[in-house]
Motif scaffolding. Sequence first.
Motif, PDB file in Angstrom:
ATOM      1  N   ASN A 206       0.811  -1.219   0.000  1.00 35.32           N
ATOM      2  CA  ASN A 206       0.000   0.000   0.000  1.00 35.32           C
ATOM      3  C   ASN A 206       0.843   1.267   0.000  1.00 35.32           C
ATOM      4  O   ASN A 206       0.390   2.328   0.407  1.00 35.32           O
ATOM      5  CB  ASN A 206      -0.917  -0.002   1.232  1.00 35.32           C
ATOM      6  N   GLY A 207       2.078   1.138  -0.459  1.00 37.19           N
ATOM      7  CA  GLY A 207       2.960   2.289  -0.451  1.00 37.19           C
ATOM      8  C   GLY A 207       3.558   2.523   0.930  1.00 37.19           C
ATOM      9  O   GLY A 207       3.185   1.869   1.903  1.00 37.19           O
ATOM     10  N   LEU A 208       4.483   3.440   1.007  1.00 37.14           N
ATOM     11  CA  LEU A 208       5.124   3.763   2.280  1.00 37.14           C
ATOM     12  C   LEU A 208       4.203   4.685   3.067  1.00 37.14           C
ATOM     13  O   LEU A 208       4.138   5.890   2.806  1.00 37.14           O
ATOM     14  CB  LEU A 208       6.482   4.429   2.036  1.00 37.14           C
ATOM     15  N   THR A 209       3.488   4.115   4.017  1.00 35.02           N
ATOM     16  CA  THR A 209       2.501   4.875   4.770  1.00 35.02           C
ATOM     17  C   THR A 209       3.098   5.542   6.015  1.00 35.02           C
ATOM     18  O   THR A 209       2.451   6.375   6.634  1.00 35.02           O
ATOM     19  CB  THR A 209       1.349   3.957   5.210  1.00 35.02           C
ATOM     20  N   ASP A 210       4.314   5.172   6.393  1.00 31.46           N
ATOM     21  CA  ASP A 210       4.972   5.751   7.556  1.00 31.46           C
ATOM     22  C   ASP A 210       6.138   6.615   7.080  1.00 31.46           C
ATOM     23  O   ASP A 210       6.670   6.423   5.980  1.00 31.46           O
ATOM     24  CB  ASP A 210       5.493   4.640   8.483  1.00 31.46           C
ATOM     25  N   ASP A 211       6.525   7.588   7.918  1.00 30.25           N
ATOM     26  CA  ASP A 211       7.704   8.374   7.582  1.00 30.25           C
ATOM     27  C   ASP A 211       8.907   7.449   7.436  1.00 30.25           C
ATOM     28  O   ASP A 211       9.100   6.539   8.249  1.00 30.25           O
ATOM     29  CB  ASP A 211       8.001   9.403   8.677  1.00 30.25           C
TER      30      ASP A 211
END
Length: 225
Positions: A206-211
């Motif tokens: 789902n893509g990089l959802t966190d920094d």
Amino acid sequence: MRAGVRLLSALRRADHIREIAETTRRTVLRPLPSYWAGLEQAAAYTKADLRDVALRMDQRLRRHQVHVRALGGDESERFATAALINVPTHDAAEGRDIDVELVNCGHLTPLAVGPDGVRTLTGDATLPLGMLGLTGETPASDLVPVRAGETLLLVSDGVTEARDADGAFYPLSDDLTSALRDDPALSEPRRLVRYVRAAAARHAANGLTDDTTVLAVRHSPGQGA
């Protein structure tokens, strides 16, 4: 992208603070002649060790927690992981293997990435900053060997906790080991950062959802100490 911009800004602020500190030190502790007004004198200045720096950072964070609680707030969950590294550039400038000082306060263990593969820098780790008071422990300082030509790689958990469609975490070390077999020059800092960020993004369903933060450091002889 936001994490990268914040990291660059933080590094620039750190450089500016170090410059101010060094200027202040030279002004306040300016060297005196060895013989002056009938007096013979000698002096020495030693900067703080990394372990002391980490301890002061922990104390500052805990004081902030106390201050906020006194104002009716809740800062019990505020803490920070940190990896403090001191590279002896006078040895690295000669292209030799070096011992790097490492203080790890709950951070992901740094990696040494070179043309021959990936190594985990071993050493003791303490609780994150702001939590050392729970156990009374003090940060440990370790000397870890870094070979000539290796790059120090530090990442945030936004990289290693990127999950694929099956929920598996991104295998940073294994992936880099495989990639280096095909392209040993990947250990160059700029290429390494670009590769790790792109690979983690590809792995994340789902893509990089966190920094995410990726920092690669390698001393280059002839580029200044």
